[in-house]
Design a protein around this motif. Structure first.
Motif, short mmCIF file in Angstrom:
data_model
loop_
_atom_site.label_atom_id
_atom_site.label_comp_id
_atom_site.label_asym_id
_atom_site.label_seq_id
_atom_site.Cartn_x
_atom_site.Cartn_y
_atom_site.Cartn_z
N PRO A 86 0.82 -1.23 0.00
CA PRO A 86 0.00 0.00 0.00
C PRO A 86 0.84 1.27 0.00
O PRO A 86 0.49 2.25 -0.68
N ALA A 118 0.97 4.17 -2.91
CA ALA A 118 0.74 5.56 -2.54
C ALA A 118 1.89 6.45 -3.02
O ALA A 118 1.67 7.54 -3.56
N ALA A 172 1.67 6.89 -6.79
CA ALA A 172 0.54 7.75 -7.15
C ALA A 172 0.80 9.20 -6.78
O ALA A 172 0.27 10.13 -7.39
N ALA A 173 1.63 9.42 -5.74
CA ALA A 173 1.96 10.79 -5.33
C ALA A 173 2.95 11.45 -6.28
O ALA A 173 3.24 12.64 -6.14
N LEU A 230 -0.13 8.61 5.73
CA LEU A 230 -0.87 7.61 4.95
C LEU A 230 -0.63 6.18 5.40
O LEU A 230 -1.39 5.28 5.04
N PRO A 247 -3.61 1.78 5.83
CA PRO A 247 -3.64 0.32 5.96
C PRO A 247 -3.62 -0.16 7.40
O PRO A 247 -4.18 -1.22 7.71
N ALA A 265 -2.50 9.49 -3.73
CA ALA A 265 -1.74 8.63 -2.82
C ALA A 265 -2.68 7.97 -1.80
O ALA A 265 -2.56 6.77 -1.51
N ALA A 277 -4.69 5.23 -3.53
CA ALA A 277 -3.83 4.08 -3.85
C ALA A 277 -3.44 3.31 -2.60
O ALA A 277 -3.18 2.11 -2.64
N ALA A 278 -3.39 4.00 -1.45
CA ALA A 278 -3.03 3.33 -0.19
C ALA A 278 -4.19 2.50 0.35
O ALA A 278 -4.03 1.78 1.33
#
Lengths: 344, 344, 344, 344
Positions: free
Chosen positions: A283, A287, A290-291, C253, C257, C287, C290-291
Motif C-alpha cells: 500500500p 501511494a 501515485a503521489a 498515509l 492500511p 496517494a 492508492a493506499a
C-alpha cells in the motif's frame, strides 16, 4: 532577508541594524508600520547571513527570504527536471525506477536468487548492503568487501546497475569499483565529510532523508554533493520520526510533490524501512507512486524468515513480479511511462 | 523477549514460533489467556533477536524485555555512579562540571580572552570548536588544525582541560594531541565508524544526543565507545526536534533524571544550541542544574555580535562569573558540591 | 498485561505484585529468566488496569497485551469490514466515497454552485461547515443555523447526503435536522462529552484524528461513540504535527492500511487541511486512494480566491470532474469499485 | 504581513497582489531584490489575513509579522507582569504558587487527608478533579457533583482556594459554586465554546497547553477567555508529544521563559502528568521552578497505590512538606519570594 524589529525597538536600535547590513556591502530597506519596523536586507546572502542579527538589541526575529540551497533548486534549471542516466537506465521526468534487492548481502545464493528475480520482475536497478549501519554494536555489520564482490557478480549476471551504501569515507575506493549509485543512509545525511567525498568522486548519489531532517536540510545535504561538481543526485524519503508508535517511522509522502517543486532532482521513496512490516510495503509503494515519486527502493529477499537483518519488512521474491505490475499501474496514474517494458 | 500472538493465531503458528526459539538454544515459555497466547523466550538475547520474529505468521508483536545496552547500564556498576577524572577535574556523582568557551575558535585573541574569563569565573573545562559541522556547504567550516593549535595554547595558559569536536575519523590524530575530551556532535551520534575509533583511542568522549534520537539510541551510541574498552563517556542532552517553532530545538530535561536512572554515566546539558538565544541560556542552565545534571556545556564569547558562528546564543564573557554563581546555586539544590571553589 | 520486574527486584516485591493481581480475581503467571522476572496477569482487563502497577516497588514497566478498544476492533466482526449506507450511498469494503464541498458555507450562491458541481463531477456526499473551529477568536466563526438551512437546500436540490461539523453538544438538535453525517473535528477528537452525545443520537459520525493523536486514541474516540450503540462511525486521517515546517501538517498515509488492519470501520482521508495548498491536494488524494482509503473528504469552492476561510487549499469547482476521475483511477489500483458510475 | 513572491513571478502577479491588499484599505509596500520581490502589507491585520494570499498565483509564501494575539501579549501591559489574586493568594511577578492535591476526588477521607497535608506543607491552593477526561470510555470518569461537594468541604476546613477541571460547558454552574480557579485540560485547549463560556463567567482560568499545541496556539486559547473581559488567566505547560517513548510526554521547560517573554500572564508547570512517574516529579519540579515558573500544580495522594487514577505519578502526602521546601529553594534561585511563609 527581512529583519523584524520588536515593537518597542528604539530608533537607535533600528539604525544600528541598518548600519550592520550596510557594513557588508548590502542595501537596507526600511519599512515602518504602525506597530513594527521591518528592515529588508538586499545583497549577497552569505554575507548577510554571517551578520547573525538574531538576538541583536531590538530585533524580534530574522526571516530568510531566499532559499539557502542553489544548485539543488528548480530555478537553476528554469523548471526543467533532471533525468539521470545510470547504466543505461533513466530516472526522473517521466522515467520511473524500481530499485529492488535484499536489505543486506548475506550469501552468493541469496543475492543471486534475489537479483535474478527482481530483474525478471521488471526492476530497474539492484540494491544490496555490504556495509550496514546498526544501532547495536553487537549486531551483524555486513559482509564488507566480500559483499561488494558478490554485488559485482550479480551485476554481471543480470546487467542491473547496483545501488549500495557507503558509511565511511575510507571505504570509498572499493565501493566505487562496483557501485553505480552510492547510497548515503539516513543516519549519515549530515555527515558532511562523507557527502563531500562522494561529491568529488562523481558517482551518482542517493541521499536518504534523516529521521528528523527537514526538506531544506535534505536539499542542503544534496548541495554538499552538487557543490563538488557532481550533478547526479537523487533524494530519498524513507520515513520520519513522529509520536506515533504503531509503526517505526511515519512515511512522509507530502515530501514527494514538495521536493519536486523545490528541486529538479529525482525523488525516490523507500517504503520498506518506515513501516518495518511486509504487509504495509505494497500500500505504501502504491501511494508513493501515485503521489508522483520518480522511483521506489524496496527490499526483496528469497526467504525473508531466514534473513540476517530486517527480515520482517522484505518482500518475497515470489511476489515481486505481481507487486511491480501494481506499482507500474499506480505510477501511470501520476503520468509515468511503463518501466517494466523499459527493463525488459 | 515476549512474543504476543494474534488472537486468531493457530496452534500450528504458536508451535512454529516455539520451535524457532528453541532452534537457537533458548527456552520458550508459553502462557495462554482467554484471548491471546504470549510466548516468553529465555536465553541469549542476541541469538533470539536475530530470529526477527516480528511479522511471522500469527505474531502480533514482539516485546523486548531486556535493555539492548549492557556496559552503559546502571546494573553493571550495581547502582554506583561513574566519576570521571579529566585533567584533575572530576565529573559525576556529587561533582558538577561547568564546561565553557566559544562556539568556534576564531582567533588567538578571541580564544584566549574567553579562556581566561571562564577560568576566572569558575569553569571546569574549556570548550571550543576547530571543526564545525555546518548545514550549508557555503558556511565557515572552522579553522581546523590552526584552531587546535590555539586550543593547546589556551590550555597551557589556563590549565583548563579542553573539549573539542571530532567530525571525521581521519582527523583523530591531530585532535588527540590537544583534546582532553572529544565531543561527538548530535549529527554524528550514529556515525558508528567514528564512535568505534574514539572508543579505540581511549580518549574521554562527550556524546551529544541526536536531534531525534531516543535515550536508548544515545545509550547504544555510548555502547559503541564502551565496547572498545573506553570507559570515559559522558552523555549530553542538547535539545530535540519537535513541532514547536518558537525555538530551534526543545530541550528535554526529563532526559536528565531518566538517563541517570538507566545509566551510570555522567549526564551533561547544552543550554546554548536548543534555544539559540542568549536570554534563554540562563533559565535553561538553572533548570538543567536543578534537574540533577552532572554538568553544563555552554558557549561564551568576548563579543558575541562579532562571532563568526552562533553569535546570538553565546553568553558574554563579562557576564560569566555571575552566571556561574547562579548555576552553582541551582546545582546545590540538587545536591551537588561547589564547583567554583574546586576550580579556584 | 505483562509486568516486567527490575533486575534487582526482591522476592518480596515480586510476591506483592502477584498478590495484588490475585486480589482483583485475576491469575498471575510468573516467568523468571536469568536476569529478570516477568509476571503475566490474566483476567478482566479493566480490573487489572485499575491496579496501576506502574511505579510499584520493584516494577520496571507494565506492557499491555490486549488492545484497549473492543467495539472498534476487527476481531468483533471476525475480519468482516463495516459497510455504512448513508442516504443510499455506501462506504467501506469495495465502496469508495468522495465527499466534497466548500470548507465553510458562505452564501446561498457559493454553496449551491459548489454542490451542483461536485454532484455532476461524481461526488458521493456534500461537505460544508456551518460552525467553524478557529484558532483566533477574531476570525469568522461560521454562519451557524443559517448555514445549516443552506445545506438543507443544497441537499434537496442535489440529493447528496450532507456531512457537517458539530462543535458544541448544545447545537446537536439543529445539526441533526440536516446532517446525514456529523463530523467531529480534530480539535474535538477527545471531547468526550461531545462524542458520547453523538453516540446517543445514532447519527453516522466521521471522527477526525487529533493533530497529535495516536491511532489507538483515535480508535478509543470511536469507542466512545460505538459504546452508546451507534455503529456508524468513520475514521479520518487529516495530517499530524511533526517538526517539518514546509507544510502545515504531515499527512500520515501509513495510518490507512494500519487502521484497516486494527478496525472494521471505514477509513477516510482529508487531503486539503494537511498541506493547506491547492496544488498538493491532487497528489495526496491519489496517494490516499492508492493506499487503500475508503474515501476522501476534499474542499471545493467556486472561487477559492474569494473564500472567507481556507481559500488557498480549496480545489476549483471547474477542476473537480477531472480530479474525481483521477482519484477513481487510483482507487481502482487498490481494488475499489467505480464510484462515479455509482453516483450517476 | 510580508508576501514573498516566487522568483519567476510576473509583473502582473505582483500587481494583482498589490491590488488585493489595497482593496481592503491596507497599504502595499513593494521591495524588489535581484532574485525576488517582497510586498509588505500594512493595515488592519484581520482584514489582511482574510485575503489569504497564500497560494495565489506567483506567491511563494506569506510571512506574518504581527503576533495574532493582543490581550495576552506583553505589549498591552507595557512589560508589566500580571499578578492574580485568588482567595487571598497571589500568583505572578515575584509570587510563586504551589497548587497541590489529588488527581481525582475519590472519597471524603482521601480528599480531606490530602488537603490538610498540603495545607500544612505550604501549598498555596488545592487541586482535585471531579470530572475526569479519560481516553477510555470504560474508565472511571470522576465523582461529578459529589466530588464538587467534597471539594467545598475541603476548602472550608483548610481555607485553600480550589482549582478543578471543567470539561463540559453544561457543568459550569455547579463548578462555579466551589471553584476559585477553573482548569481547562490539555484535550480541551481548543474547545472554543468552553473557553468562551469560562471567559464570560469571569472565574480565574488555568489553561493547559494541548499535547501538540504551539505556544502561539496556547496564547490564542487564552485570548478566547480574555476577549470576554476575563483578565484572570494562567498558562500551564504540562508536557508535549514527541518521538521519545521513555516517558509519556516531554516536559517543555523552554516554554516557561518564552511564554513569560511573549505574555504578561502567569506561567504554571504541571510536573506530574508528563513523566507519569513519582520519582521524576521532584527533579522536574525543581527544574521548572529554577526556570522561572510562577507556580507548579502537582498531584499528591495519601496512598497512591490505592488511587483510582494516575496513582503511579502522585506524590505521597508524607513527603510533601520536604518537597515543598526544595521547590521553594529552587524558586528562590530564580528570584521568587518564599511562598511557604506566605501560606503559613
Amino acid at each position: 532577508m527581512m529583519i523584524v524589529m520588536k515593537s518597542d525597538a528604539t530608533e537607535e536600535q533600528v539604525h544600528s541594524v541598518v548600519e550592520r547590513i550596510e557594513s557588508v556591502g548590502a542595501r537596507a530597506h526600511r519599512s515602518s508600520g504602525e506597530e513594527v519596523t521591518v528592515i529588508g536586507a538586499i545583497g549577497d546572502r552569505e554575507h548577510i547571513a554571517r551578520l547573525e542579527l538574531e538576538g541583536s538589541p531590538g530585533v524580534d526575529r530574522v526571516v530568510p527570504i531566499l532559499k539557502p540551497y542553489k544548485l539543488a533548486s528548480t530555478q537553476i534549471r528554469h523548471g526543467e527536471r533532471s533525468v539521470l542516466e545510470i547504466g543505461g537506465r533513466k530516472i526522473g521526468g517521466e522515467h520511473f525506477a524500481l530499485i529492488a534487492g535484499p536489505c543486506t548481502v548475506e550469501s552468493r545464493d541469496q543475492l543471486l536468487t534475489a537479483a535474478h528475480a527482481v530483474n525478471q520482475g521488471g526492476a530497474t536497478m539492484l540494491r544490496g548492503g555490504a556495509y550496514k549501519p546498526r544501532t547495536s554494536p553487537y549486531a551483524f555489520q555486513g559482509l564488507g568487501t566480500e559483499g561488494l564482490r558478490l554485488l559485482a557478480e550479480a551485476k554481471e549476471q543480470t546487467g542491473l546497475p547496483v545501488v549500495t551504501e557507503l558509511m565511511d569515507a575510507r571505504d570509498l575506493e572499493p565501493v566505487l569499483e562496483v557501485a553505480d549509485v552510492v547510497q548515503i543512509g539516513a543516519r549519515n545525511m549530515q555527515n558532511y565529510a562523507l557527502l563531500s567525498e562522494v561529491g568529488r568522486s562523481g558517482v551518482p548519489a542517493l541521499i536518504k532523508r534523516g529521521l528528523s531532517s527537514t526538506l531544506e536540510e535534505l536539499l542542503m545535504a544534496a548541495e554538499y554533493v552538487l557543490k563538488e561538481g557532481n550533478e547526479s543526485v537523487m533524494l530519498c524519503e524513507r520515513g520520519i520520526r513522529t509520536f506515533e508508535t504503531a509503526y517505526r517511522f511515519t512515511l512522509d509522502l507530502t515530501a514527494v510533490p514538495v521536493l519536486k517543486e523545490l528541486s529538479h532532482l529525482p525523488v525516490i521513496v523507500d517504503p520498506s524501512h518506515a513501516p518495518g512490516r511486509r504487509d504495509l510495503v505494497e500500500p505504501l509503494s502504491l501511494a508513493a507512486a501515485a503521489a508522483g515519486a520518480d522511483g521506489i527502493i524496496v527490499e526483496v529477499h528469497p526467504q525473508p524468515e531466514d534473513a540476517i537483518c530486517d527480515g520482517p519488512q522484505q518482500l518475497r521474491t515470489a511476489d515481486f513480479a505481481r507487486y511491480a505490475q501494481k506499482v507500474e499501474a499506480a505510477a501511470a496514474v501520476a503520468g509515468k511511462a511503463s518501466f517494466i517494458a523499459a527493463a525488459a
